[in-house]
Write an enzyme that holds these catalytic residues in place. Structure first.
Site, PDB file in Angstrom:
ATOM      1  N   SER A 128       0.795  -1.227   0.000  1.00 10.45           N
ATOM      2  CA  SER A 128       0.000   0.000   0.000  1.00 10.45           C
ATOM      3  C   SER A 128       0.828   1.280   0.000  1.00 10.45           C
ATOM      4  O   SER A 128       0.281   2.357  -0.139  1.00 10.45           O
ATOM      5  CB  SER A 128      -0.905   0.021   1.229  1.00 10.45           C
ATOM      6  OG  SER A 128      -1.644  -1.170   1.267  1.00 10.45           O
ATOM      7  N   ASP A 173     -10.480  -6.597   0.278  1.00 18.37           N
ATOM      8  CA  ASP A 173      -9.897  -5.497   1.025  1.00 18.37           C
ATOM      9  C   ASP A 173      -9.326  -6.088   2.304  1.00 18.37           C
ATOM     10  O   ASP A 173      -9.762  -7.143   2.765  1.00 18.37           O
ATOM     11  CB  ASP A 173     -10.990  -4.475   1.378  1.00 18.37           C
ATOM     12  CG  ASP A 173     -10.394  -3.150   1.809  1.00 18.37           C
ATOM     13  OD1 ASP A 173     -10.464  -2.199   1.002  1.00 18.37           O
ATOM     14  OD2 ASP A 173      -9.847  -3.055   2.938  1.00 18.37           O
ATOM     15  N   HIS A 200     -14.881  -0.421   4.054  1.00 24.57           N
ATOM     16  CA  HIS A 200     -14.739   0.897   4.647  1.00 24.57           C
ATOM     17  C   HIS A 200     -15.970   1.776   4.412  1.00 24.57           C
ATOM     18  O   HIS A 200     -15.992   2.933   4.806  1.00 24.57           O
ATOM     19  CB  HIS A 200     -13.513   1.619   4.064  1.00 24.57           C
ATOM     20  CG  HIS A 200     -12.213   0.953   4.391  1.00 24.57           C
ATOM     21  ND1 HIS A 200     -11.658  -0.024   3.592  1.00 24.57           N
ATOM     22  CD2 HIS A 200     -11.366   1.092   5.434  1.00 24.57           C
ATOM     23  CE1 HIS A 200     -10.529  -0.434   4.107  1.00 24.57           C
ATOM     24  NE2 HIS A 200     -10.312   0.226   5.230  1.00 24.57           N
ATOM     25  N   CYS A 207      -7.680   2.029   2.040  1.00 22.47           N
ATOM     26  CA  CYS A 207      -8.756   1.219   1.453  1.00 22.47           C
ATOM     27  C   CYS A 207      -8.285   0.602   0.140  1.00 22.47           C
ATOM     28  O   CYS A 207      -7.898   1.294  -0.793  1.00 22.47           O
ATOM     29  CB  CYS A 207      -9.979   2.100   1.197  1.00 22.47           C
ATOM     30  SG  CYS A 207     -11.234   1.257   0.223  1.00 22.47           S
TER      31      CYS A 207
END
Lengths: 377, 621
Positions: free
Chosen positions: B327, B366, B372, B385
């Site tokens: 991420s 996710d 989310h 997210c």
């Protein structure tokens, strides 16, 4: 009753002579060349640290070079003359290629990689330059005019030499320039011009100095004062002088040279092999080798004088005297008379392509000598 | 062509002319040969005695005097590599009658250590002729004395006083500094053998290798008279060596120490850069090793242990370790979305906890199973997210994604001034075509675009690239080639050659305010109330912009759960964190990777916080 023998019957000749004639070889020249090569192997065995592998490789080189000589001796000089311009042109193109994209070996750009073989185009020029100069003067009445002299000097000798000097390979450049200059000298360049050019060359020396590489200048400086650089090029000369000097008249004996065997002497198998000969075989040894060299050159000059056309004459003369330049530059360098210029001792130093080129040159001499129209003796 | 009558070819005259010239040539030749012969007589007859003396009784030997190696300092002037005087036992094998017997006797006298024998044998096999081989480094005074007494029994073996490379901080910063080792035959092919005539050690990796030319200096020499045994009788002449120049690094030892202790004994890497110029402030790859082992001649068993260690201490993770960025690349993907107009800051995506491509049933999950809910770009970055970025990656398409990531330097070496870094992998359609042999593998699938959006799949980056990316964001697009060598200093003259930072083509986005957006988003990762790394922001006296990342080491099958406690330690996720601070005017950008650390927020972010604290809160800063 048998018929009377004809009165003009040729003198009987031996089998060996017939064989040599059939192979287009010149007996005396061949003998002298092979003797020098053989002696060279002997010295090399000692200089190379008794490495048989080295001897085998050098032996193979001698064999290849001899075969090359044999093949070239079969070619009629007429063809050598016809090919001269093409060989010269090809050589120039290759030299330019080397400068543009050559492979660098030991800090200098000399090699051209052609797939499987790597070779130095400058080797081609060692023969192409005298051939081209002789070709150029062949049809012209001699002595050459000023224009012809300048053409040979500048275009045919200095231009390729300059290309090689840029690689940078000063030794080879010198030899190539010499081979062209010798042609024009032998062709009868006038004495006044010789003197004029001599003066001009002296005047140009500072210019040459300015264009030299740092290491080349260093060599000249070292030559003038070897003690100034005892670890670099001066070291070569100091050690080489010690080797030769300590050999005395009779030498220390084969395989007994301390300078060579204890590896004090650098480049002992290649450029400085003459010092090994001097150390182990003494003054007698080196003088013998020098006499053998002179025999080769004198025979070459004789062949030149017997040649039947301008091309053969000038080519043979130039090849013979260039061979002397080799000998002189190398022995002069090893004994400290001349600066250190990378010129091997011909036919003796260990190494590559120059052996083949030299023998190819002698092949041309033999070709010139054995393809004469028969003249009544 | 017009020829004057006199210019007709006259063969008879030409032949005579040639003959005359040949004879002149022959005369000159004989004259020159006589000169050579006279010279030979001069050398071999007249001066025979002189040269004979030189060659036999006393010999002149030229000895190389190795230059002193330059020192290495950190940016504050603290010594990182120095030279210590040391006695070493050397042998010239060519002068020893029986090498094995000599070694046997020396071992019996406890002067050669048993564990070094294998290393010595190896050195002997590949040592250059007539060069001494070190049998023992760093002898004690007592050992030197013990050898001196027995010296007569060991021709060809001698004690040499010399300098040995010492790294006072041991393994600290070893992957940046590198080390020196004995000059091998392979090294000599690369180096100028004449210049290394007396040099025993040369840089093998890191700064020691990259700055070899600076550090080494140039050789000096002395001419000595030696007797037949090779003992020096008298020094005739001497020209001293030129010592190597010192090297000052951009590295900050304080920060380096703090970074290494922050990572502790976990495997991983940290790279901290100055966003304003690309200076490497700290470079950590753990575990490391002690470079001093190499300068004193590492024993074979020590070397084998290092080489075969499953934690690969010799491996430079910071430059050569390739990891999925996870991420941590989301800020860049978000920026790409803004730049290409694929998304606007207020646009929201509803996150259900998984994403599916139209017409496919495969669920891209996710990290938060329940989803989310509706998130905009800010929320997507702060909460990390995945679904938002799956969607964004598909909107951007792989071509845009690849070219934007490429502009940040992924898939290419950063060009840092120490050797051996890796380029990592930036996947694209062409890359896949070239990479795989089978036709069906060569096609780029939409699913691969989806996972590239969260830094998984084929994308692989080095910690250095990740740090450079962070620095680029911190500098609002300005990019620099990472540099670790700041200056070269001549100790004798004090002359310093300062190396200027090298700017490389910057990132230009369609609207400059996008940078503010990314700054805000990343600040919210640490300081936002739902930020994934909010734990490290709670008590921070300055504002940090960061991003967590967690990279999968292995793939979980559809519908299965990842349970940290259940998987083998080495299969746990890698933890990543990138950050720059202070967020208002960034002075430092850092990338942290903790191998198998679990989660970015839990394992990597606290490490980064310690690094930032040291740099920003230090009293002298």
């Amino acid at each position: 009753m048998m018929l009377d023998e004809p009165l003009d019957r040729p003198k009987p000749i031996s089998v060996a002579q017939r064989l040599l004639a059939g192979l287009h070889l010149d007996g005396p020249l061949l003998m002298a060349l092979l003797t020098v090569c053989g002696l060279g192997l002997f010295v090399l065995y000692s200089a190379g640290g008794q490495n048989t592998d080295l001897i085998v490789r050098q032996g193979v080189r001698i064999a290849v070079a001899s075969v090359t000589m044999l093949v070239i001796a079969q070619i009629h000089p007429k063809f050598l003359r016809l090919w001269a311009p093409w060989l010269f042109l090809g050589g120039i193109i290759l030299l330019v290629l080397v400068l543009v994209m050559g492979e660098t070996g030991k800090g200098a750009q000399r090699w051209l990689d052609v797939g499987i073989v790597r070779f130095q185009p400058s080797e081609i020029m060692k023969l192409a330059v005298p051939m081209m100069a002789a070709w150029y003067l062949h049809e012209r009445p001699l002595p050459p005019t000023l224009r012809e002299t300048l053409t040979v000097l500048l275009l045919l000798s200095m231009m390729p030499a300059a290309l090689i000097a840029r690689q940078p390979d000063l030794g080879t450049a010198l030899l190539i320039a010499a081979s062209g200059v010798l042609v024009i000298l032998l062709a009868g360049m006038s004495m006044r011009l010789i003197l004029a050019f001599g003066a001009l060359a002296l005047a140009a020396a500072p210019l040459l100095w300015m264009n030299m590489h740092a290491y080349q200048r260093q060599r000249v400086l070292t030559f003038l004062n070897p003690e100034s650089d005892p670890l670099g090029s001066g070291y070569h000369i100091i050690q080489s002088k010690i080797a030769i000097g300590s050999g005395g008249v009779f030498g220390k004996g084969w395989l007994n040279g301390t300078q060579a065997q204890l590896e004090f002497l650098p480049e002992r198998a290649t450029d400085f092999i003459f010092a090994v000969l001097g150390e182990e075989f003494g003054l007698l040894g080196v003088v013998t080798l020098l006499v053998l060299y002179l025999l080769i050159i004198v025979r070459g000059l004789y062949i030149a004088s017997q040649a039947q056309d301008t091309f053969g004459r000038l080519l043979s003369g130039s090849i013979s005297l260039t061979f002397f330049v080799y000998v002189f530059v190398n022995t002069g360098m090893v004994t400290g008379l001349l600066p250190v210029v990378g010129v091997p001792l011909p036919l003796v130093s260990y190494g590559g392509t120059s052996m083949v080129t030299l023998m190819a040159g002698f092949g041309m001499l033999m070709s010139v000598h054995t393809h004469r129209k028969l003249i009544p003796q | 062509m017009f020829l004057a009558p006199s210019r007709l070819k006259d063969h008879w005259r030409e032949q005579r002319l040639f003959l005359a010239r040949s004879i002149a040539g022959a005369m000159l030749m004989i004259f020159l040969t006589s000169a050579v012969v006279l010279r030979l007589i001069n050398l071999q007859v007249v001066h025979y005695e002189h040269f004979s003396d030189l060659s036999q009784g006393n010999r002149v030997r030229i000895e190389a005097l190795p230059p002193t190696r330059g020192l290495i300092r950190d940016s504050k002037g603290v010594l990182l590599a120095e030279n210590l005087p040391s006695y070493q036992l050397e042998m010239i094998p060519e002068q020893v009658a029986d090498v094995d017997e000599t070694l046997e006797k020396l071992t019996a006298m406890n002067l050669v250590r048993e564990q070094d024998r294998e290393r010595i044998d190896q050195d002997l096999r590949r040592h250059p002729r007539f060069r001494p081989t070190a049998l023992r480094y760093q002898m004690t005074d007592e050992e030197v004395a013990r050898f001196a007494v027995a010296r007569q029994r060991f021709p060809g073996v001698d004690v040499q006083a010399g300098l040995i490379r010492n790294y006072p901080y041991g393994p600290v910063a070893v992957h940046a500094l590198g080390y020196v080792g004995a000059v091998s035959q392979t090294d000599l092919e690369r180096l100028d053998a004449a210049d290394y005539a007396g040099t025993t050690h040369t840089g093998k990796v890191g700064v020691e290798r990259a700055e070899e030319a600076t550090l080494h200096g140039s050789v000096g020499h002395r001419q000595v008279l030696v007797n037949a045994e090779g003992r020096i009788l008298q020094e005739i002449e001497r020209s001293p060596p030129d010592p190597g120049r010192d090297v000052t690094l951009t590295l900050d030892l304080q920060l380096q120490l703090a970074s290494e202790s922050a990572l502790g004994d976990r495997r991983g890497a940290i790279v901290a850069l100055d966003p304003a110029n690309g200076h490497v402030l700290s470079l950590v790859s753990q575990p490391g090793y002690d470079p001093n082992l190499f300068s004193i001649g590492i024993s074979t068993s020590d070397y084998t242990a290092l080489r075969d260690d499953p934690d690969v201490p010799l491996f430079n993770r910071a430059l050569r370790g390739v990891y999925p960025p996870g991420s941590t690349i989301k800020p860049v993907v978000g920026l790409a979305g803004l730049h290409y107009g694929a998304v606007s800051p207020w646009q929201r995506v509803y996150c259900l906890g998984y994403y599916t491509l139209p017409g496919h049933s495969h669920r891209y999950r996710d990290w938060k199973k329940e989803g989310h809910g509706p998130v905009d770009l800010n929320g997507a970055i702060a909460q990390s997210c995945d679904v938002y970025f799956y969607d964004l990656a598909v909107k951007l398409g792989i071509d845009n994604l690849q070219s934007f990531l490429g502009a940040f330097g992924f898939g290419a070496r950063t060009g840092i001034d120490i050797p051996s870094e890796k380029a990592g992998t930036l996947p694209s359609r062409e890359w896949k075509r070239a990479r795989f042999a089978r036709r069906e593998d060569q096609t780029w699938y939409p699913g691969e675009t989806v996972i590239t959006g969260i830094g998984q799949g084929y994308l692989e980056v080095t910690p250095l690239q990740l740090a450079q990316m962070t620095a680029t964001i911190a500098a609002r697009g300005a990019r620099f080639r990472p540099m670790i060598v700041a200056a070269r200093v001549d100790r004798a003259t004090g002359e310093a050659e300062t190396l200027a930072p090298e700017a490389i083509p910057p990132i230009e986005v369609t609207d400059d305010s996008y940078w503010d957006q990314v700054f805000q988003d990343m600040t919210d990762v640490v300081h936002g109330e739902r930020g994934t790394a909010r734990r490290i922001g709670l008590d921070a006296p300055y504002r940090i912009a960061g991003k967590t990342g967690t990279a999968q080491v292995f793939t979980i099958a559809q519908g299965e759960e990842y349970e940290e406690d259940e998987v083998d330690e080495r299969l746990r996720h890698h933890a990543l964190f990138i950050a720059f601070a202070p967020a208002e005017a960034p002075r430092i950008a850092v990338a942290v990777i903790v191998e198998n650390g679990g989660s970015g927020s839990g394992a990597a972010a606290p490490v980064a916080r310690l690094v930032l604290d040291n740099y920003l809160l230090r009293s002298d800063q």
